[in-house]
Design a protein around this motif. Sequence first.
Motif, PDB file in Angstrom:
ATOM      1  N   ASP A 119       7.033 -11.932   2.348  1.00  0.00           N
ATOM      2  CA  ASP A 119       6.275 -10.783   2.841  1.00  0.00           C
ATOM      3  C   ASP A 119       6.269 -10.733   4.368  1.00  0.00           C
ATOM      4  N   LEU A 174      10.001  -6.137  -7.977  1.00  0.00           N
ATOM      5  CA  LEU A 174       9.015  -5.241  -7.375  1.00  0.00           C
ATOM      6  C   LEU A 174       8.716  -5.660  -5.941  1.00  0.00           C
ATOM      7  N   ARG A 175       8.608  -6.956  -5.720  1.00  0.00           N
ATOM      8  CA  ARG A 175       8.346  -7.461  -4.366  1.00  0.00           C
ATOM      9  C   ARG A 175       9.496  -7.120  -3.428  1.00  0.00           C
ATOM     10  N   PRO A 208      15.980  -0.741   1.159  1.00  0.00           N
ATOM     11  CA  PRO A 208      15.445  -0.985  -0.181  1.00  0.00           C
ATOM     12  C   PRO A 208      16.521  -1.104  -1.255  1.00  0.00           C
ATOM     13  N   LEU A 229       5.720   2.626  -7.516  1.00  0.00           N
ATOM     14  CA  LEU A 229       6.294   1.306  -7.750  1.00  0.00           C
ATOM     15  C   LEU A 229       5.482   0.520  -8.758  1.00  0.00           C
ATOM     16  N   ALA A 282      11.179  -1.024   0.998  1.00  0.00           N
ATOM     17  CA  ALA A 282      10.540   0.258   1.306  1.00  0.00           C
ATOM     18  C   ALA A 282       9.729   0.168   2.597  1.00  0.00           C
ATOM     19  N   LEU A 283       9.082  -0.981   2.823  1.00  0.00           N
ATOM     20  CA  LEU A 283       8.329  -1.177   4.065  1.00  0.00           C
ATOM     21  C   LEU A 283       9.254  -1.109   5.278  1.00  0.00           C
ATOM     22  N   GLN A 291       9.330  -3.343  -2.696  1.00  0.00           N
ATOM     23  CA  GLN A 291       8.243  -3.047  -1.759  1.00  0.00           C
ATOM     24  C   GLN A 291       8.605  -3.465  -0.339  1.00  0.00           C
ATOM     25  N   ALA A 325       4.018   3.726  -3.195  1.00  0.00           N
ATOM     26  CA  ALA A 325       3.355   2.494  -3.608  1.00  0.00           C
ATOM     27  C   ALA A 325       2.792   2.625  -5.020  1.00  0.00           C
TER      28      ALA A 325
END
Length: 297
Positions: A186, A45-46, A229, A35, A52-53, A49, A32
């Motif tokens: 998200d 970037l979003r 990702p 990034l 990666a989540l 992320q 995190a």
Amino acid sequence: MGTHILAVGGVRMFRYAFGTLLLLAGTALLVAKGLVWLDLEPKMLRALQGGALCALGTALGAVPVLVIRKMPVAVSDTLLGFGAGVMLAATAFSLIVPAIAAGQSLGWSTWASSGLVSAGIMLGALCLFLVDRKFAGAAPDAFIGQPGEPVIAPRIWLFVIAIVAHNIPEGMAVGVSAGGGLPDADSLAMGIALQDVPEGLVVALVLAGAGMSRVRAFLIGAASGLVEPVFAVLSAWLVSLAETLLPLGLALAAGAMLLVVTQEVIPESRRNGHEKLASLGLCVGFCLMMTMDTALG
């Protein structure tokens, strides 16, 4: 004496599992921070992320294999049903509905937007179907281990490859949503990460149950989500090149996910005679993801 040895081994494996959880948590924090330092364009970037989540969810799901070698089949089928419900709700509320709305925002009529999205869904399903046919036709010898290693049945490797392959449209879904600047991107990433947890566990348990060492089974189970990702960033970059790609990209991801759920996840959850538990898990997963999309999105 034998009981004492088993107890010591159990404590040791629990320590391994707990240490692995701490390692994953620390790695997630470092990633995190990294990034942020990359200073990427916000949408990229979003997407990274979110992907990666999802990969982290898969890795977390594989951790219990370090402690348990076999999960009750009923629990496994329920978790698979739960994942199917999450994916179905994500397909409908995070991909198809926003895709139609994106088409209308470009000035298309409801009929034209729905037609384009329908064509995209069919194309996405067809592409994944062809990929699945390619893997299914692979020579069994290609999946047999080296001499001296435990021989894992080809169907086990094909199942693992199918899980990895269907992580690709999940990463695409996260990337397209983030690249298109959708408000529920998200919650979509969180929902996919939730359903990736049982997938990582299933992959690791299947390999461990077939004779592979627990550590190696964990590593393969954790690594099975790394494609997400990669494809999240790639899809976000492609969508950012042309706004008109957004509804089509969402529809392609929706079609691929829809085929995965109906052809792989749901049949697998009902294969062992626990249809009712699998259906209950599906309903719970669907409602959870629907709530995340509509209330939190």
